[in-house]
Design a protein around this motif. Structure first.
Motif, PDB file in Angstrom:
ATOM      1  N   MET A   1       1.208  -1.312   0.160  1.00  0.00           N
ATOM      2  CA  MET A   1      -0.522   0.207  -0.121  1.00  0.00           C
ATOM      3  C   MET A   1       0.964   0.974  -0.050  1.00  0.00           C
ATOM      4  O   MET A   1       1.349   1.323   0.285  1.00  0.00           O
ATOM      5  CB  MET A   1      -0.753   0.134   0.760  1.00  0.00           C
ATOM      6  N   ASP A   5      -2.587   5.285  -3.333  1.00  0.00           N
ATOM      7  CA  ASP A   5      -4.050   3.986  -3.293  1.00  0.00           C
ATOM      8  C   ASP A   5      -4.416   4.677  -2.962  1.00  0.00           C
ATOM      9  O   ASP A   5      -5.758   4.621  -3.091  1.00  0.00           O
ATOM     10  CB  ASP A   5      -2.958   2.772  -2.163  1.00  0.00           C
ATOM     11  N   VAL A   6      -3.866   6.147  -1.860  1.00  0.00           N
ATOM     12  CA  VAL A   6      -4.537   7.258  -1.448  1.00  0.00           C
ATOM     13  C   VAL A   6      -5.128   8.054  -2.665  1.00  0.00           C
ATOM     14  O   VAL A   6      -7.030   8.206  -2.469  1.00  0.00           O
ATOM     15  CB  VAL A   6      -4.654   7.336  -0.207  1.00  0.00           C
ATOM     16  N   LYS A   8      -5.574   7.680  -5.922  1.00  0.00           N
ATOM     17  CA  LYS A   8      -5.893   6.493  -7.300  1.00  0.00           C
ATOM     18  C   LYS A   8      -7.195   6.946  -7.247  1.00  0.00           C
ATOM     19  O   LYS A   8      -8.179   6.925  -8.420  1.00  0.00           O
ATOM     20  CB  LYS A   8      -4.551   6.151  -7.650  1.00  0.00           C
ATOM     21  N   PRO A   9      -7.683   6.757  -6.086  1.00  0.00           N
ATOM     22  CA  PRO A   9      -9.880   6.354  -6.698  1.00  0.00           C
ATOM     23  C   PRO A   9     -10.188   7.480  -7.183  1.00  0.00           C
ATOM     24  O   PRO A   9     -11.754   7.849  -7.101  1.00  0.00           O
ATOM     25  CB  PRO A   9      -9.969   5.927  -5.154  1.00  0.00           C
ATOM     26  N   THR A  11      -9.269   9.325  -8.613  1.00  0.00           N
ATOM     27  CA  THR A  11      -9.610   9.638 -10.450  1.00  0.00           C
ATOM     28  C   THR A  11     -11.546   9.808 -10.787  1.00  0.00           C
ATOM     29  O   THR A  11     -11.583   9.341 -11.592  1.00  0.00           O
ATOM     30  CB  THR A  11      -8.718   8.163 -11.166  1.00  0.00           C
ATOM     31  N   ALA A  12     -11.925   8.551 -10.105  1.00  0.00           N
ATOM     32  CA  ALA A  12     -13.199   8.197 -10.020  1.00  0.00           C
ATOM     33  C   ALA A  12     -14.309   9.405 -10.835  1.00  0.00           C
ATOM     34  O   ALA A  12     -14.980   9.326 -11.365  1.00  0.00           O
ATOM     35  CB  ALA A  12     -13.752   7.797  -9.080  1.00  0.00           C
ATOM     36  N   LYS A  14     -13.619  11.347 -12.429  1.00  0.00           N
ATOM     37  CA  LYS A  14     -13.054  12.454 -13.946  1.00  0.00           C
ATOM     38  C   LYS A  14     -15.134  12.469 -14.581  1.00  0.00           C
ATOM     39  O   LYS A  14     -15.739  12.821 -15.790  1.00  0.00           O
ATOM     40  CB  LYS A  14     -12.327  11.754 -14.780  1.00  0.00           C
ATOM     41  N   ASN A  15     -15.442  10.930 -14.033  1.00  0.00           N
ATOM     42  CA  ASN A  15     -16.937  10.491 -14.898  1.00  0.00           C
ATOM     43  C   ASN A  15     -17.830  10.960 -14.559  1.00  0.00           C
ATOM     44  O   ASN A  15     -18.802  11.982 -15.036  1.00  0.00           O
ATOM     45  CB  ASN A  15     -16.768   9.274 -14.368  1.00  0.00           C
TER      46      ASN A  15
END
Lengths: 596, 392
Positions: A1, A5-6, A8-9, A11-12, A14-15
């Motif tokens: 970890m 990893d903290v 990156k999520p 990036t969701a 962008k949707n």
């Protein structure tokens, strides 16, 4: 970890800028062309065989009657109703549909406030998907049944054209079971068969290899299975649901298969007819043909003392004296007749009613009389020369052959007629020609063109195989006679046989002529009945139908109460109608005598 | 602030064999009933948990909420009529039931099916695996609080269902396989639409990999959770990704190749750590493998030809007396039908071997011990079970 990893999520997010993928108007979504949606049924094509109901494992399908659709031959008059509360859309009903009338649309939405409405009721109301082109249909080259019949093995033409050996060899066990397997048990055949035989039940017996059960089913409605299994007109096959997929079942051959399998000596044990309690009533039967034999059998079962009077020297009537041995061997007739005889039925041959014994005498000596005298008088064309001694009637010749009398066959023969009797006499004479001269010179000429010839197709095909020439659509004009000898037959072209209203009214083209050389002419254009055994007084009391047949009620009772009539002089001509008449008459006589 | 781990090493107290000592009268334990609408499973199932603090001391699994008697029902149906019933045994992945039933009938009846039908069946099974994994990945993420993943994966799963609809006419229950073959081949232009779908899945999978597999929350909760010791794999009959995560290369597609799998190029994916994360990672790789296999099939598959063998009348079809076991690799592991026939038109007995039976009933009781109560749902999803195949 890791720290990545903290982050990156996130990036969701962008949707958020992307157009939503959900469908805005799901009710308007077009389903795939093969989609299994709401059902459609072509009511004209559907025959109500009920195979869809049979395969539906959810019991979602019920066959229901429908206004405007009548029950008729080959159509039960029922149509499938589908309960959408039960349907699982597996489409097996579509796959097994014999007529391919049942299909599916690609509609899948139906909004209603009443849950009871969610049924497919044929023809009850119009639905938006009734004319939908797309949707699931039975794929091509895909069958859940064997559409084609097991071919019946026959003796080769070279082997049969000189002898009277039986042509049809009959099914082997494997063949019979394979053929019986095709039955979908719709029962359309039962309704059409004049005797209403339990056809699906005896086919099931073949499938289960239970010949005893098969024989029991046969004898419930038909005491002449060997005869019928060979020469029945098989109306059942003409309505078989499987013909819409491919070939109709070989119902007649399956019946023959059962009868052939059981030895005669076991009949009494299987049919439990060893101890019939006799009563003291006596019944006379005139004519040992199918109608008389059938009546005798069922009357004997009821305990009556039955005596059959027959003008000819053997039993079987037209089945013996009208049908050649290569189609129906005499020993097979004897097998059926001997069993009936074993039940105590008496036979008196060479006794013509009206000549040897009067009908009144029979009335005095017996409690009831059944007459099944058949059509034994040949009809003549009445053209010039037809009264020549070498111009014969087919029925007379066939009778002589069956009686073992020798026939003086000539080198060149013309047979007039397009029915099965014409084929029978032609093929018989061709065999005799072959035996005598070593070659066949025989022409069959009929009024009808080949597509409407009343003879069975297999008869036409087999006749040609036996080197008989068939000349359809010619009308006989005159038999040419020179020096007292027949030289041939003048014919003119027949344009049509029936008029627009379907009545017999042939039209000819006089300019188109043909001449068929012959030393002998045989007429096979139909038969008539001989009612001369009725006294004049009786004939005046005997009511006739518009079609010049004897008028009877549902129990074959004629307008003379003690006289029951059946067979070809009432209906037909065909063997199974005669058998049905005999059965009905037996019941009628039993009712009549018990009321007395 | 109270140190919650102060007495951590004293509890739970252990028996000499390593099992927890449970004394309900001590007041230190609570019985909790989880289910039957359990977030950890696609269907109904309950867990009877004995907890101490927020940790599970004992777990008993309870099933029976979904029992519809399919196996018994099939004994009263003709073989062809079993088809609409059997697909309901594994709702999210019905094709394996179709395959097992049809190939059982074919094997016992000695029927050879055309090559095109075999390819078609392989495609359907692989597409079925793909959509089932996509459904699972949403459940797994959701159980750990990542709700968005399920929405993404269900969108692409719907695209796979669209492709199913094109081929079979149904989205969930396809019933495209029939004893003797299949009901049809792929429609015109299918390859193109399939490729577009696969590319869309790959695109979404990229996002899922970023947000789920590179996510500290997911990693923290799944790594080390539900460790399956390799020795347990054979002891409990564990199959599929659950076994492969323990490093045991069990895959029916390789071990006992069926249909056209021996003509496809692929390797068995295995892992090492045997925890929830490894299992998730294996299933992620399986999605990519399925995509690859479908691409291979799109090239190798015949586009025309016979797809149905000649069968006798299905209404009277008697299957010779016999017994057989047919298996296939579904997303959860080995899926099999053990069938006994007595020569009649009806199956004498069909026993469905669903992998969920071993995973959800026996294995779950063992793995749940010492797990945090909030992780039970995640643990259950990581075993990937479907209750209808537990209760046939």
């Amino acid at each position: 970890m890791s720290f990545k990893d903290v982050l990156k999520p996130f990036t969701a997010w962008k949707n958020l800028a992307i157009e939503p993928v959900s469908i805005k108007k799901p009710l308007e979504r077009q389903a795939a062309p093969r989609y299994r949606g709401f059902h459609k049924n072509n009511l004209e094509k559907c025959i109500g065989c009920g195979t869809c109901e049979e395969i539906c494992q959810n019991a979602a399908i019920d066959m229901v009657p429908l206004d405007g659709i009548e029950t008729k031959e080959g159509d039960s008059g029922l149509r499938p109703m589908i309960d959408y509360g039960r349907c699982c859309w597996c489409a097996l009903c579509v796959d097994v549909c014999t007529t391919n009338s049942l299909t599916m649309s690609n509609h899948f939405t139906w909004v209603d406030t009443n849950a009871d409405n969610f049924r497919f009721i044929p023809g009850a109301e119009n639905k938006p998907w009734d004319n939908e082109e797309l949707g699931y249909k039975k794929p091509e080259n895909y069958e859940l049944n064997n559409p084609y019949r097991v071919e019946m093995v026959e003796i080769e033409p070279e082997q049969r054209d000189k002898s009277f050996l039986e042509i049809v060899k009959g099914f082997s066990k494997e063949q019979a079971i394979k053929e019986a397997d095709r039955c979908i048990e719709c029962g359309l055949c039962i309704a059409t068969c004049p005797a209403h035989m339990g056809i699906p039940a005896y086919i099931a017996a073949v499938r289960n290899d239970d010949m005893e059960e098969g024989l029991r089913v046969l004898y419930e409605t038909n005491p002449l299975p060997e005869i019928c299994g060979r020469v029945c007109t098989h109306k059942c096959e003409s309505v078989c649901a499987m013909q819409h997929k491919g070939d109709a079942l070989s119902i007649r051959w399956l019946k023959r298969y059962i009868a052939d399998q059981v030895p005669a000596e076991k009949y009494k044990e299987i049919l439990e007819t060893e101890n019939i309690k006799k009563n003291d009533k006596k019944i006379a039967i005139i004519g040992a043909g199918p109608a008389g034999l059938s009546a005798a059998y069922y009357l004997a079962l009821l305990g009556y003392n039955v005596k059959i009077f027959e003008a000819l020297s053997g039993p079987g009537g037209m089945t013996r004296y009208g049908i050649p041995e290569y189609r129906l061997p005499y020993d097979q007739i004897d097998k059926d007749v001997d069993y009936i005889k074993s039940l105590g039925v008496e036979f008196q041959f060479n006794t013509r009613i009206g000549k040897d014994i009067t009908l009144d005498k029979l009335h005095e000596d017996f409690d009831a009389v059944f007459a099944g005298t058949g059509l034994h008088l040949g009809r003549s064309t009445r053209i010039d020369g037809s009264n020549h001694e070498k111009c014969y009637q087919a029925v007379d010749l066939l009778r002589d052959v069956a009686d073992g009398k020798s026939i003086n066959v000539e080198k060149k023969i013309v047979v007039i007629g397009g029915g099965n009797v014409a084929m029978d006499i032609a093929r018989t004479l061709a065999r005799l020609q072959n035996q005598k001269y070593g070659k066949v010179q025989l022409i069959i000429t009929s009024l009808e063109s080949e597509d409407i010839m009343p003879a069975d197709l297999e008869e036409i095909v087999e006749s040609r195989e036996e080197k008989i020439i068939i000349e359809p659509a010619w009308g006989p004009k005159k038999i040419k006679i020179e020096d007292g000898k027949i030289k041939g037959l003048h014919v003119i072209k027949c344009l049509s046989v029936f008029d627009e209203e379907g009545r017999f009214n042939p039209k000819f083209d006089e300019n188109k002529k043909e001449f068929f050389e012959a030393d002998m002419v045989v007429e096979a254009i139909g038969q008539g009945m001989d009612l001369s055994y009725f006294s004049e007084e009786m004939q005046s009391r005997l009511e006739m139908t518009d079609r010049h047949k004897v008028k009877v009620d549902n129990n074959c009772q004629s307008s003379i109460p003690w006289l029951f009539v059946g067979g070809d002089i009432v209906a037909g001509p065909d063997v199974i109608s005669a058998i049905a008449d005999g059965h009905r008459a037996a019941r009628g006589i039993d009712n009549f005598l018990s009321q007395k | 602030m109270t140190d919650i781990n102060k007495h951590r090493d004293k509890f739970p107290q252990k028996n000499p064999d390593g099992t927890n000592i449970i004394d309900l009268k001590s007041g230190k334990f609570i019985k909790v009933w989880q289910g039957p609408n359990h977030p950890g499973i696609t269907g109904n199932m309950s867990l009877e948990l004995t907890i101490q603090g927020d940790e599970i001391m004992e777990c008993k699994t309870h099933v029976g909420y979904l029992h519809r008697g399919f196996e018994k029902l099939m004994e009263r149906r003709r073989f062809i009529q079993c088809l609409p019933i059997c697909v309901r045994i594994a709702v999210p992945e019905p094709d394996f039931n179709e395959y097992c039933l049809t190939s059982t009938v074919e094997e016992l009846a000695g029927l050879k099916i055309p090559d095109a039908a075999k390819w078609m069946r392989t495609l359907l099974l692989e597409m079925s695996r793909l959509q089932s994994f996509l459904m699972w990945i949403g459940g797994q993420a959701g159980a750990f609080g990542l709700g968005i993943i399920g929405q993404w994966s269900n969108y692409v799963r719907d695209l796979v269902l669209d492709r199913f609809e094109e081929i079979t006419g149904g989205r969930i229950y396809h019933m495209h396989m029939i004893p003797g073959g299949v009901r049809g081949l792929t429609p015109d232009g299918f390859e193109k639409r399939m490729e577009e779908t696969l590319q869309e899945i790959e695109k979404v999978m990229k996002d899922i990999e970023t947000t789920m597999f590179n996510n500290s929350i997911f990693k923290k909760r799944s790594i080390g959770l539900g460790y399956i010791d390799p020795s347990m794999v054979f002891e409990y009959g564990v199959t599929g990704p659950n076994a492969r995560a323990a490093g045991i290369p069990k895959d029916v597609r390789k071990d006992y190749p069926y249909l056209k799998y021996n003509e496809l190029d692929f390797d068995v994916i295995t892992g090492k750590n045997s925890d929830a994360f490894t299992r998730a990672d294996i299933r992620r790789k399986e999605i990519h493998l399925s995509i690859d296999l479908i691409r291979q099939m799109m090239v190798k598959m015949p586009k025309s030809g016979d797809y149905m063998a000649k069968v006798p009348n299905v209404l009277h079809w008697k299957i010779p007396k016999g017994e057989t076991y047919v298996r296939a690799e579904c997303t959860r592991g080995e899926f099999g039908y053990h069938t006994v026939t007595d020569g009649s038109g009806y199956p004498r007995r069909i026993n469905v071997r669903g992998p969920s039976y071993t995973h959800a009933v026996a294995l779950m009781e063992k793995l749940a011990i010492d797990v945090n109560i909030a992780d039970t749902a995640g643990l259950m999803v990581s075993l990937h079970t479907y209750p209808p195949e537990i209760e046939r």
